[in-house]
Design an enzyme around this catalytic site. Structure first.
Site, mmCIF file in Angstrom:
data_model
loop_
_atom_site.group_PDB
_atom_site.id
_atom_site.type_symbol
_atom_site.label_atom_id
_atom_site.label_comp_id
_atom_site.label_asym_id
_atom_site.label_seq_id
_atom_site.Cartn_x
_atom_site.Cartn_y
_atom_site.Cartn_z
ATOM 1 N N ASP A 72 64.536 90.574 43.911
ATOM 2 C CA ASP A 72 63.522 91.383 44.610
ATOM 3 C C ASP A 72 63.566 91.150 46.123
ATOM 4 O OD1 ASP A 72 62.427 88.792 44.662
ATOM 5 O OD2 ASP A 72 60.518 89.356 43.727
ATOM 6 N N TYR B 52 70.367 84.789 52.810
ATOM 7 C CA TYR B 52 70.485 84.923 51.356
ATOM 8 C C TYR B 52 70.243 86.368 50.930
ATOM 9 C CZ TYR B 52 68.940 84.991 46.463
ATOM 10 O OH TYR B 52 68.765 85.322 45.141
#
Ligand code: NAD
Ligand code: TYD
Length: 345
Positions: free
Chosen positions: A129, A152
């Site tokens: 998400d 990331y």
């Protein structure tokens, strides 16, 4: 779907998924392909190797190594790839972003090329998400633009875009799941919950970033595995599916619940300097996955309690990890912050 290549299968979610599919599909053969980075651990698969000797094989390899990937696909007659392999920790991506770009972007590209050349029946990408970025209000839908904010999440978003491009440009039958914050057995004790559980067992300080009012959606690892399995069985190639727990909580509330369950005092909590660029809130709209029949197994409180019990009973697993490289990372990440920390009111 008969011969699965599960990349990153020696990590947290991957190893739970390997166990899940072998238990739930008696006709499946699984090959785990994993580089065994600091986060990869054959202890996670010890029981699997014993219980499923005939249907499970481990191959050590790097998803950035095209020849090694192709050899695994050929030797094991692979028809399906499920890619869990990634550098997965936001805090580490702020220290060493290059490793994230290599594995999460370039590694995904190598796998997609191989999937195209070997005419793989399904390529599934395990995503997050976090690619939607910070979501102050409302919930992210699959069609929303990606707006990642950490190395990331930017690397994971790069991987997702390549997956979509390989479907559109070359007809590779891909699916993507974007999962929310996952917790459960075998999670490396750098992420919030296993870090706090193992520190609390040892009566060590628990470093709360900033005001602790950030919001995360928590998903139990076996529900995450069931969601991926459902998408492999019933999902449509080319599609993306959000995979959330519909359980949004402020960090501080989760942490207080955890301390209560563990009968530990709130005096262990320390407010430390916040993570740079810390996303305040993630939130997923999971209605698309519900149309495939997704359901969760139990409540957050029940699964959190089960996870606490697992870490309490399995010190053999995490004490080994909390040494060597781990201690160096812990020092770099927390020593100065904890020295300057204040009590949490
Ligand atoms: P993890 O860090 O526990 O495991 C990652 C695994 O990938 C390890 O076994 C590691 O050895 C392996 N790996 C890393 N680089 C590799 C490479 N170049 N080649 C082969 N193997 C390599 O991660 P996790 O928490 O289990 O996450 C798995 C996947 O799920 C990741 O793609 C992550 O982005 C995604 N995800 C995680 C969460 C979460 O809350 N943990 C939530 C949503 C999505
Ligand atoms: P984390 O488990 O690292 O997952 P992510 O950053 O991918 O959501 O962190 C979950 C939340 O907990 C996040 O808001 C950061 C916060 N956090 C702390 O407050 N202290 C910590 O020591 C860690 C690791 C995380």
């Amino acid at each position: 779907m008969k011969n699965l290549l599960i990349t990153g299968g020696a990590g947290f979610i991957g190893s739970n998924y390997v166990r899940y599919v072998l238990q739930n599909h008696s006709d499946l053969h699984v090959t785990v392909f994993d580089k065994l980075t600091y986060a990869g651990n054959l202890d996670n698969l010890r029981d699997v190797a014993e219980q499923f000797q005939l249907r499970y094989k481990f191959v050590k390899g790097d998803i950035c190594d095209a020849a090694a990937v192709e050899a695994a696909l050929r030797d094991r007659s692979i028809d399906t790839i499920v890619n869990f392999a990634a550098e997965s920790h936001v805090d580490r991506s702020l220290l060493t972003p290059d490793a994230f770009i290599k594995t999460d972007v370039n590694g995904t590209h190598v796998l997609l090329e191989a999937a195209k050349n070997f005419q793989i029946e399904r390529y599934h990408q395990v995503s997050t998400d976090e690619v939607y970025g910070d979501v102050p209000v409302g919930s992210s839908k699959e069609i929303d633009p990606l707006a990642p904010r950490s190395p990331y999440s930017a690397s994971k978003a790069g991987g997702d875009l390549l997956v979509q491009a390989y479907h559109v440009s070359f007809g590779v039958p891909t699916t993507i799941t974007r999962g929310s914050n996952t917790y459960g057995p075998y999670q490396y004790p750098e992420k919030l919950l296993p870090l706090f559980m193992t520190n609390a067992i040892d009566d060590q300080w628990l470093p709360v970033y900033g005001d602790g009012l950030q919001v995360r959606d928590w998903l139990y690892v076996l529900d995450h595995c069931a969601g991926i399995d459902l998408v492999l069985q019933r999902g449509t190639p080319g599609e993306v599916y959000n995979l959330g727990g519909e359980n949004e909580q402020h960090n501080i509330d989760v942490i207080r619940m955890l301390l209560k369950m563990m009968h530990k005092p709130e005096s262990l909590l320390r407010r430390v300097t916040d993570r740079p660029g810390h996303d305040r809130r993630y939130s997923l709209d999971v209605s698309k996955l519900h149309t495939l029949g997704f359901e969760q197994s139990a409540t957050f409180e029940q699964e959190l309690a089960a996870t606490v019990k697992w870490y309490t009973k399995n010190e053999w697993w995490w004490r080994k990890i909390k040494s060597g490289e781990y201690l160096e990372y812990y020092k770099a990440q927390y020593e100065k912050r904890l020295a300057e920390s204040t009590a949490v009111q």
